[in-house]
Design an enzyme around this catalytic site. Structure first.
Site, PDB file in Angstrom:
ATOM      1  N   CYS A 120      -5.670   7.107 -14.848  1.00 26.29           N
ATOM      2  CA  CYS A 120      -4.933   5.913 -14.401  1.00 26.29           C
ATOM      3  C   CYS A 120      -5.539   4.603 -14.898  1.00 26.29           C
ATOM      4  CB  CYS A 120      -4.847   5.882 -12.878  1.00 26.29           C
ATOM      5  SG  CYS A 120      -4.170   7.391 -12.198  1.00 26.29           S
ATOM      6  N   HIS A 260      -3.201  -0.982 -10.219  1.00 24.03           N
ATOM      7  CA  HIS A 260      -2.649   0.363 -10.398  1.00 24.03           C
ATOM      8  C   HIS A 260      -1.787   0.716  -9.189  1.00 24.03           C
ATOM      9  CE1 HIS A 260      -2.026   4.449 -11.293  1.00 24.03           C
ATOM     10  NE2 HIS A 260      -2.812   4.914 -10.343  1.00 24.03           N
ATOM     11  N   ASN A 290       3.508   6.946  -8.763  1.00 26.08           N
ATOM     12  CA  ASN A 290       2.289   6.755  -9.551  1.00 26.08           C
ATOM     13  C   ASN A 290       2.522   7.292 -10.966  1.00 26.08           C
ATOM     14  OD1 ASN A 290      -0.273   6.925 -10.671  1.00 26.08           O
ATOM     15  ND2 ASN A 290      -1.229   7.798  -8.857  1.00 26.08           N
TER      16      ASN A 290
HETATM   17  O1  UT7 Z   1      -3.779   7.517  -9.123  1.00 21.99           O
HETATM   18  C1  UT7 Z   1      -5.113   7.661  -8.840  1.00 21.99           C
HETATM   19  C2  UT7 Z   1      -5.533   8.262  -7.696  1.00 21.99           C
HETATM   20  N1  UT7 Z   1      -4.668   8.700  -6.657  1.00 21.99           N
HETATM   21  C3  UT7 Z   1      -4.683   8.048  -5.517  1.00 21.99           C
HETATM   22  O2  UT7 Z   1      -5.228   6.978  -5.416  1.00 21.99           O
HETATM   23  C4  UT7 Z   1      -4.074   8.718  -4.300  1.00 21.99           C
HETATM   24  C5  UT7 Z   1      -5.008   8.594  -3.118  1.00 21.99           C
HETATM   25  N2  UT7 Z   1      -4.611   9.270  -1.907  1.00 21.99           N
HETATM   26  C6  UT7 Z   1      -3.510   8.902  -1.179  1.00 21.99           C
HETATM   27  O3  UT7 Z   1      -2.763   8.044  -1.581  1.00 21.99           O
HETATM   28  C7  UT7 Z   1      -3.312   9.554   0.169  1.00 21.99           C
HETATM   29  O4  UT7 Z   1      -4.488  10.212   0.561  1.00 21.99           O
HETATM   30  C8  UT7 Z   1      -2.104  10.539   0.208  1.00 21.99           C
HETATM   31  C9  UT7 Z   1      -0.818   9.774   0.107  1.00 21.99           C
HETATM   32  C10 UT7 Z   1      -2.232  11.540  -0.919  1.00 21.99           C
HETATM   33  C11 UT7 Z   1      -2.106  11.298   1.545  1.00 21.99           C
HETATM   34  O5  UT7 Z   1      -2.067  10.401   2.619  1.00 21.99           O
HETATM   35  P1  UT7 Z   1      -3.060  10.621   3.874  1.00 21.99           P
HETATM   36  O6  UT7 Z   1      -2.723   9.587   4.841  1.00 21.99           O
HETATM   37  O7  UT7 Z   1      -4.449  10.623   3.309  1.00 21.99           O
HETATM   38  O8  UT7 Z   1      -2.598  12.034   4.416  1.00 21.99           O
HETATM   39  P2  UT7 Z   1      -3.387  13.435   4.511  1.00 21.99           P
HETATM   40  O9  UT7 Z   1      -3.663  13.982   3.148  1.00 21.99           O
HETATM   41  O10 UT7 Z   1      -4.537  13.235   5.424  1.00 21.99           O
HETATM   42  O11 UT7 Z   1      -2.304  14.352   5.180  1.00 21.99           O
HETATM   43  C12 UT7 Z   1      -1.911  14.195   6.518  1.00 21.99           C
HETATM   44  C13 UT7 Z   1      -0.881  15.265   6.887  1.00 21.99           C
HETATM   45  C14 UT7 Z   1      -1.334  16.702   6.667  1.00 21.99           C
HETATM   46  O12 UT7 Z   1      -0.854  17.470   7.744  1.00 21.99           O
HETATM   47  P3  UT7 Z   1      -1.816  17.873   8.965  1.00 21.99           P
HETATM   48  O13 UT7 Z   1      -2.896  18.698   8.351  1.00 21.99           O
HETATM   49  O14 UT7 Z   1      -2.303  16.580   9.523  1.00 21.99           O
HETATM   50  O15 UT7 Z   1      -0.895  18.624   9.871  1.00 21.99           O
HETATM   51  C15 UT7 Z   1      -0.589  17.114   5.414  1.00 21.99           C
HETATM   52  O16 UT7 Z   1      -0.363  18.482   5.344  1.00 21.99           O
HETATM   53  O17 UT7 Z   1       0.325  15.105   6.119  1.00 21.99           O
HETATM   54  C16 UT7 Z   1       0.702  16.387   5.555  1.00 21.99           C
HETATM   55  N3  UT7 Z   1       1.385  16.155   4.287  1.00 21.99           N
HETATM   56  C17 UT7 Z   1       2.714  15.953   4.181  1.00 21.99           C
HETATM   57  N4  UT7 Z   1       3.699  15.915   5.088  1.00 21.99           N
HETATM   58  C18 UT7 Z   1       4.950  15.679   4.642  1.00 21.99           C
HETATM   59  C19 UT7 Z   1       0.815  16.074   3.063  1.00 21.99           C
HETATM   60  N5  UT7 Z   1       1.778  15.832   2.142  1.00 21.99           N
HETATM   61  C20 UT7 Z   1       2.944  15.750   2.805  1.00 21.99           C
HETATM   62  C21 UT7 Z   1       4.274  15.515   2.417  1.00 21.99           C
HETATM   63  N6  UT7 Z   1       5.234  15.475   3.340  1.00 21.99           N
HETATM   64  N7  UT7 Z   1       4.603  15.286   1.127  1.00 21.99           N
END
Ligand code: UT7
Length: 333
Positions: A120, A260, A290
């Site tokens: 990125c 980004h 992204n």
């Molecule tokens: O481009 C360069 C680098 N990339 C980034 O900078 C991305 C960085 N990371 C992020 O933007 C965030 O961490 C995410 C958007 C990927 C995830 O957001 P989060 O608030 O950190 O959520 P999480 O990974 O902690 O997931 C929370 C919950 C989980 O369920 P449980 O275990 O709490 O029941 C996931 O299974 O959300 C669930 N989940 C979803 N639910 C519905 C994960 N993906 C999805 C989805 N739809 N697509």
């Protein structure tokens, strides 16, 4: 302590261009592919839709389309290009480089062309390389491309990653600075010890593509989202501050920040730390998701087209990505 590095700019962004595929995939459509919903995607990321390229469209096609726009705006023909520098995490083939394909598509017979893989942060790494090639006297006119067909490397059965990414390309023509406008500061950093937080484990030399790789889907992008999130915020804040100090400017002098576009929450945290109000921060992650290294040049090109930045504007660009890599610059357009 970060020190100012006052130098006259050596290279200038003369023009930009972008290409985004026509097909729009909304969050509602994503919910028909994996178990997700608009509310989750919008509230966690700010993404509402993304563009997905057709099967026939490759990374080089998108880069060439963006490049043609930038070159037309700069009044630069294919034979004027001394170099084509191309960032991609999604090369059309592993050999030869996508940059050479772009060279062939454009008919840029006088150019040297190569790819680099800084994810990125790629567009900002590319601008820095262009500046260095110009400063060393090796080139006068350089095309910097960032092109990503992320839809070809995400796992469409993994809801934690596939909803985040989109396809697109951006390009810039960079030439020697002559009038004080150009790249005022650059900062680049990497941390290879964290590679496994965002990677494609299989399909390369260490784990060549075979049936076991296909079976365990390790040729697709894997990401530890929350860990990457924390590193992204920390690195982008540091990068924003460093580029400002090195350029000898403060955030109130910045006309527009172009970060980004991975997640609107990361953008807001970076902006807050850099003391940039959101009305001077360009955001389009809602419409494209992204696009890895293509995110910044597409955002910059849109911002210029909308009149949010133009000749003489001071722009702060900040990026973070796989590697990890992070980078920033301050540019007088
Ligand atoms: O481009 C360069 C680098 N990339 C980034 O900078 C991305 C960085 N990371 C992020 O933007 C965030 O961490 C995410 C958007 C990927 C995830 O957001 P989060 O608030 O950190 O959520 P999480 O990974 O902690 O997931 C929370 C919950 C989980 O369920 P449980 O275990 O709490 O029941 C996931 O299974 O959300 C669930 N989940 C979803 N639910 C519905 C994960 N993906 C999805 C989805 N739809 N697509």
């Amino acid at each position: 302590m970060i020190q100012p590095i006052p130098t006259a700019p050596r290279a200038r962004l003369v023009s930009t261009g972008r290409f985004n595929p026509e097909r729009v995939v909304t969050n509602a459509e994503m919910a028909t592919i994996v178990e997700t919903n608009d509310e989750w995607i919008t509230s966690r990321t700010g993404i509402r839709e993304r563009r997905i390229a057709s099967k026939e469209t490759g990374a080089a096609d998108m880069a060439a389309a963006a490049a043609r726009v930038a070159m037309e705006r700069a009044g630069v023909g294919p034979l004027d290009l001394d170099m084509i520098l191309l960032s991609t995490a999604t090369p059309d083939r592993l050999l030869p480089s996508t940059a050479c394909d772009v060279q062939a598509l454009l008919g840029a017979r006088n150019a040297a062309a190569y790819d680099f893989a800084t994810a990125c942060s790629g567009f900002l790494y590319g601008l820095s390389m262009a500046e260095a090639h110009i400063a060393s006297g090796q080139a006068e006119t350089i095309l910097v491309c960032a092109t990503e067909k992320m839809s070809s490397i995400v796992d469409w059965t993994d809801r934690t990653t596939c909803v985040l990414f989109g396809d697109g390309a951006g390009a810039a023509v960079v030439q020697r600075a002559t009038d004080g406008r150009g790249i005022l500061s650059t900062y680049m950093k990497s941390d290879g010890t964290l590679a496994e937080l965002l990677w494609r484990p299989g399909g390369g030399a260490r784990m060549p593509l075979d049936l076991s790789v296909l079976d365990d889907r390790s040729h697709y992008v894997k990401m530890a989202g929350p860990e990457v999130f924390k590193s992204a915020v920390r690195a982008m804040c540091e990068a924003a501050e460093t580029a400002l100090v090195r350029a000898g400017v403060t955030s109130d002098q910045i006309d527009l920040m172009v970060p980004h576009q991975a997640n609107v929450r990361i953008i807001e945290s970076t902006a807050k730390y850099a003391k940039m109000p959101m009305d001077r921060v360009y955001v389009n992650v809602d419409r494209y998701g992204n696009m890895s290294s293509a995110s910044i040049p597409v955002a910059l090109d849109e911002a210029v087209e909308k009149g949010l930045a133009g000749p003489g504007s001071l722009v702060l660009m900040v990026a973070f990505g796989a590697g990890f890599t992070w980078a920033s610059n301050v540019v007088r357009l």
